[in-house]
Design a protein around this motif. Sequence first.
Motif, mmCIF file in Angstrom:
data_model
loop_
_atom_site.group_PDB
_atom_site.id
_atom_site.type_symbol
_atom_site.label_atom_id
_atom_site.label_comp_id
_atom_site.label_asym_id
_atom_site.label_seq_id
_atom_site.Cartn_x
_atom_site.Cartn_y
_atom_site.Cartn_z
ATOM 1 N N LYS A 1 35.781 12.411 -0.966
ATOM 2 C CA LYS A 1 34.977 11.237 -0.618
ATOM 3 C C LYS A 1 35.580 9.953 -1.197
ATOM 4 O O LYS A 1 35.472 8.890 -0.604
ATOM 5 C CB LYS A 1 33.548 11.405 -1.140
ATOM 6 C CG LYS A 1 32.726 12.372 -0.303
ATOM 7 C CD LYS A 1 31.379 12.634 -0.941
ATOM 8 C CE LYS A 1 30.592 13.665 -0.136
ATOM 9 N NZ LYS A 1 29.280 13.949 -0.742
ATOM 10 N N ASN A 2 36.211 10.072 -2.367
ATOM 11 C CA ASN A 2 36.802 8.892 -3.002
ATOM 12 C C ASN A 2 38.020 8.369 -2.259
ATOM 13 O O ASN A 2 38.385 7.213 -2.393
ATOM 14 C CB ASN A 2 37.198 9.226 -4.444
ATOM 15 C CG ASN A 2 36.148 8.761 -5.420
ATOM 16 O OD1 ASN A 2 35.610 7.676 -5.277
ATOM 17 N ND2 ASN A 2 35.839 9.595 -6.400
ATOM 18 N N PHE B 1 27.800 -3.876 -1.680
ATOM 19 C CA PHE B 1 27.220 -2.575 -2.029
ATOM 20 C C PHE B 1 28.282 -1.483 -2.006
ATOM 21 O O PHE B 1 28.413 -0.698 -2.947
ATOM 22 C CB PHE B 1 26.087 -2.233 -1.060
ATOM 23 C CG PHE B 1 25.522 -0.859 -1.244
ATOM 24 C CD1 PHE B 1 24.858 -0.531 -2.412
ATOM 25 C CD2 PHE B 1 25.672 0.112 -0.269
ATOM 26 C CE1 PHE B 1 24.333 0.750 -2.599
ATOM 27 C CE2 PHE B 1 25.159 1.394 -0.451
ATOM 28 C CZ PHE B 1 24.495 1.703 -1.622
ATOM 29 N N VAL B 2 29.062 -1.462 -0.933
ATOM 30 C CA VAL B 2 30.114 -0.448 -0.814
ATOM 31 C C VAL B 2 31.127 -0.602 -1.947
ATOM 32 O O VAL B 2 31.503 0.373 -2.605
ATOM 33 C CB VAL B 2 30.800 -0.543 0.565
ATOM 34 C CG1 VAL B 2 31.991 0.399 0.638
ATOM 35 C CG2 VAL B 2 29.800 -0.228 1.675
ATOM 36 N N SER C 1 26.115 2.773 10.657
ATOM 37 C CA SER C 1 25.260 3.318 9.604
ATOM 38 C C SER C 1 25.260 2.466 8.343
ATOM 39 O O SER C 1 24.911 2.931 7.279
ATOM 40 C CB SER C 1 25.700 4.741 9.284
ATOM 41 O OG SER C 1 27.010 4.718 8.783
ATOM 42 N N TYR C 2 25.664 1.209 8.496
ATOM 43 C CA TYR C 2 25.490 0.314 7.361
ATOM 44 C C TYR C 2 24.081 -0.255 7.431
ATOM 45 O O TYR C 2 23.346 0.001 8.386
ATOM 46 C CB TYR C 2 26.597 -0.744 7.328
ATOM 47 C CG TYR C 2 27.879 -0.090 6.888
ATOM 48 C CD1 TYR C 2 28.168 0.043 5.548
ATOM 49 C CD2 TYR C 2 28.722 0.527 7.817
ATOM 50 C CE1 TYR C 2 29.293 0.734 5.125
ATOM 51 C CE2 TYR C 2 29.840 1.225 7.412
ATOM 52 C CZ TYR C 2 30.121 1.320 6.059
ATOM 53 O OH TYR C 2 31.209 2.020 5.647
ATOM 54 N N TRP C 3 23.695 -0.985 6.429
ATOM 55 C CA TRP C 3 22.285 -1.369 6.323
ATOM 56 C C TRP C 3 22.012 -2.618 7.144
ATOM 57 O O TRP C 3 22.512 -3.699 6.828
ATOM 58 C CB TRP C 3 21.929 -1.532 4.845
ATOM 59 C CG TRP C 3 21.816 -0.191 4.188
ATOM 60 C CD1 TRP C 3 20.661 0.492 3.965
ATOM 61 C CD2 TRP C 3 22.873 0.662 3.743
ATOM 62 N NE1 TRP C 3 20.951 1.726 3.407
ATOM 63 C CE2 TRP C 3 22.274 1.847 3.259
ATOM 64 C CE3 TRP C 3 24.257 0.552 3.728
ATOM 65 C CZ2 TRP C 3 23.021 2.913 2.746
ATOM 66 C CZ3 TRP C 3 25.002 1.610 3.225
ATOM 67 C CH2 TRP C 3 24.376 2.766 2.734
ATOM 68 N N ARG D 1 33.937 15.558 -3.872
ATOM 69 C CA ARG D 1 33.861 14.231 -4.479
ATOM 70 C C ARG D 1 35.201 13.509 -4.450
ATOM 71 O O ARG D 1 35.269 12.324 -4.149
ATOM 72 C CB ARG D 1 33.361 14.337 -5.920
ATOM 73 C CG ARG D 1 31.864 14.152 -6.032
ATOM 74 C CD ARG D 1 31.442 14.195 -7.464
ATOM 75 N NE ARG D 1 31.860 13.004 -8.187
ATOM 76 C CZ ARG D 1 31.258 11.828 -8.068
ATOM 77 N NH1 ARG D 1 30.244 11.683 -7.269
ATOM 78 N NH2 ARG D 1 31.670 10.791 -8.763
ATOM 79 N N LEU E 1 30.886 16.413 4.052
ATOM 80 C CA LEU E 1 29.475 16.173 4.342
ATOM 81 C C LEU E 1 28.755 17.453 4.757
ATOM 82 O O LEU E 1 27.541 17.534 4.663
ATOM 83 C CB LEU E 1 29.325 15.136 5.449
ATOM 84 C CG LEU E 1 29.460 13.689 5.016
ATOM 85 C CD1 LEU E 1 29.500 12.772 6.217
ATOM 86 C CD2 LEU E 1 28.334 13.296 4.094
ATOM 87 N N LEU F 1 29.692 0.691 -5.137
ATOM 88 C CA LEU F 1 29.525 2.141 -5.153
ATOM 89 C C LEU F 1 30.854 2.844 -5.445
ATOM 90 O O LEU F 1 30.892 3.885 -6.087
ATOM 91 C CB LEU F 1 28.956 2.602 -3.818
ATOM 92 C CG LEU F 1 28.023 3.791 -3.852
ATOM 93 C CD1 LEU F 1 26.864 3.552 -4.790
ATOM 94 C CD2 LEU F 1 27.492 4.084 -2.460
ATOM 95 N N TYR F 2 31.939 2.248 -4.967
ATOM 96 C CA TYR F 2 33.264 2.823 -5.240
ATOM 97 C C TYR F 2 33.830 2.311 -6.567
ATOM 98 O O TYR F 2 34.974 2.590 -6.896
ATOM 99 C CB TYR F 2 34.240 2.498 -4.112
ATOM 100 C CG TYR F 2 34.065 3.370 -2.893
ATOM 101 C CD1 TYR F 2 34.544 4.677 -2.871
ATOM 102 C CD2 TYR F 2 33.435 2.898 -1.758
ATOM 103 C CE1 TYR F 2 34.389 5.476 -1.763
ATOM 104 C CE2 TYR F 2 33.269 3.696 -0.636
ATOM 105 C CZ TYR F 2 33.752 4.992 -0.643
ATOM 106 O OH TYR F 2 33.591 5.785 0.453
ATOM 107 N N TYR G 1 35.147 7.120 5.958
ATOM 108 C CA TYR G 1 34.529 7.798 7.098
ATOM 109 C C TYR G 1 33.651 6.804 7.845
ATOM 110 O O TYR G 1 32.780 6.163 7.264
ATOM 111 C CB TYR G 1 33.690 8.973 6.578
ATOM 112 C CG TYR G 1 32.792 9.639 7.598
ATOM 113 C CD1 TYR G 1 33.281 10.007 8.847
ATOM 114 C CD2 TYR G 1 31.463 9.923 7.309
ATOM 115 C CE1 TYR G 1 32.462 10.635 9.773
ATOM 116 C CE2 TYR G 1 30.637 10.556 8.231
ATOM 117 C CZ TYR G 1 31.143 10.908 9.466
ATOM 118 O OH TYR G 1 30.322 11.523 10.376
#
Lengths: 375, 320
Positions: B89-90, B113-114, B100-102, B86, B66, B117-118, B94
């Motif tokens: 991150k995969n 969503f998560v 920090s989720y919505w 990248r 980050l 995204l993965y 973290y």
Amino acid sequence: MSWLHRILAILTKEFIQMRRDRMTFGMMIMVPVIQLTLFGFAINSDPRHLPTLLYLEDNSSAVRSIVSGLSNSSYFDIKGQASSAEAGTRALQSGDVAFVVTVPAGFTRALLRGDKPDLLIEADASDPSAASNAIGMIDQTVQSALRPELKGEWAPLNQTDPPVNIVVHRMYNPEGISQYNIVPGLLGVILTMTMIMITSIAMTRETERGNMENLLAMPARPWEVMVGKITPYVGVGLIQTGIVLLAAYYVFHVPFIGSPWIMALGVGLFIIANLAVGFTFSTIARSQMQAMQMTFFFFLPSMMLSGFMFPFRGMPDWAQAIGQIFPLTHFLRIVRSVMLKGSDLTAMWPNIWPMLIFIVVAMTVAMMRYRSTLD
Amino acid sequence: MADPDLAQKDLAPKDLAIDVRGLTKRFGKLTVVDQVDIQMPRGQVWGFLGPNGSGKTTTIRMLCGLLKPDAGEGTCLGFDILKNSREIKNQVGYMTQKFSYWEDLTIRENLEFVANLYELKNSRQIVDQTLETLGLTSRQKQLAGTLSGGWKQRLALAACTLHSPKMLMLDEPTAGVDPQARRDFWDQIHRLSAQGLTVLVSTHYMDEAERCDQIVYIAYGKLMAQGRVDDIIDRSGLYTFVAEGVGVRDLMERLRGEPGADHIAYFGNALHVSGGDLDRLKALIAGRDKSNVHWQQVRPNLEDVFIHLMTSAVDNSVGV
């Protein structure tokens, strides 16, 4: 007097915070400065030096006197001669000139015979306020220009009032309905406001709430985030466009004579340009409040210098040059031209490429500012 | 002070989950992380400790891609932290310090969503299963923002392990969470660790530090100690005496600033007096009135050692 102490304590704290919040502080100083400059120097509701094209089928000293009279009135800037009547119409349609003055063949002979020949003035009346003062001046200007020409035996012609028959064609908006000009322009203003504000706020909200750190820790590329976040708002912009256009047509009876495809192209480019600005702001602003303020900073001059509120040609050169940067300026011309004049793509190209350049620059800045790290 | 004996020098690089050297990050003139080396074997649970603002979060952010380090190099899960963020991150989960989720998405929507995204296959099943494990199936339509602190933290842990990462980085996951939830959370950490996950968790709680295989102590951007809790205590060179009795309350002010007593702190109604020089400490205590205070030498606890490390870090940075 303890109440005074408490008020003073709060007052002091407020001043400290005001000083820390640079953006708000800057806005409090800059907004009056910008407004003073724009209203004081840039805006002029009596536009002069309007570009004018001549189409002369007759050339005599009387005609030359009329031309120089128009020129001297300071309302008309003679840009040259049209090669044909069609060329004149095209220049009017593309917005290159505001007036075309046509002197028909046999004009001088008819004038001297006392036949009151026609002098044709075609005016771009799509913005009625921009053309009205100049049109109002024409009779008087022509008459006084001819006075020195009509001497001796032709002196009595000076008594006839006026010696020529001035025919004014208010093109594209013959009745001078101001809604024809304002309603299409409103589309641009609405899109600017919402597109920039919504995107910049939607992005900064994630930063403010800490969602962004989370999003960045997951394997999404910057452009993927950008496209994913912007696309929904393109949809919003299209819905807004639909509402305004329907209202323009059915409620305000604004004609729509041009190509819907050119309109769609213009709307598309304009929405993208604004979203790119909104995205750029979101990479700079640290809070939703700052994003709002930046939107305002962009919106205010773009509304005043684009020709939405005041005639574009009424502004001094420096203000016009700044106005040319804003996508709203070009979008307004496209919307008004397509709806009222039925302009084609070639005529609109001079307003399309500046928007393309704007998009490329804004996108580049946005991508450079937006990083996949938190640095 | 990072003892080279205990750095995993004999381990092959492939056995290291984290292998970084000279990691440095500056914000303006401030050096937030200064030449930090960490060699962390796979499959362990490591605690990351240090005072507020010591650079823990910054270090974690650099490790998971980050933030770009200003200097230093190394790998995380075998991937270059400078080039392969990248890939990192995969494979890393973290969990941020702040939830920090919505908050305006439901529990289920967040997880979906998560998962999407993965690009997880069978994301529906995975989400269903996760909700089941969490015991949140009946509340899946609740907005995440309406959850209590403990539940938010459980949701966050579930979300950041959804893609079956090989490593977890948790930034103060238990701050502001009640003791029961903290205990459950740690049970889960060890369950995950037993499955082969490497876990790096930053914390302020000493009891949590003691639940870790090893700890890394960082202060003012500098690595101060690294190793097992017992080893760190042994190597601290610190001697601690406990004073108990009715006279203890007056003692603190009187001992403060006396030669030999480097750190004085209350633990319950007892006073811990610690110092690096045993003879001077003994001399100091010998000269005290013992009528209403009972003295006894003890093994320093982790907190004594950390306060000591922190103070010496200040001395060092002032010395520079």
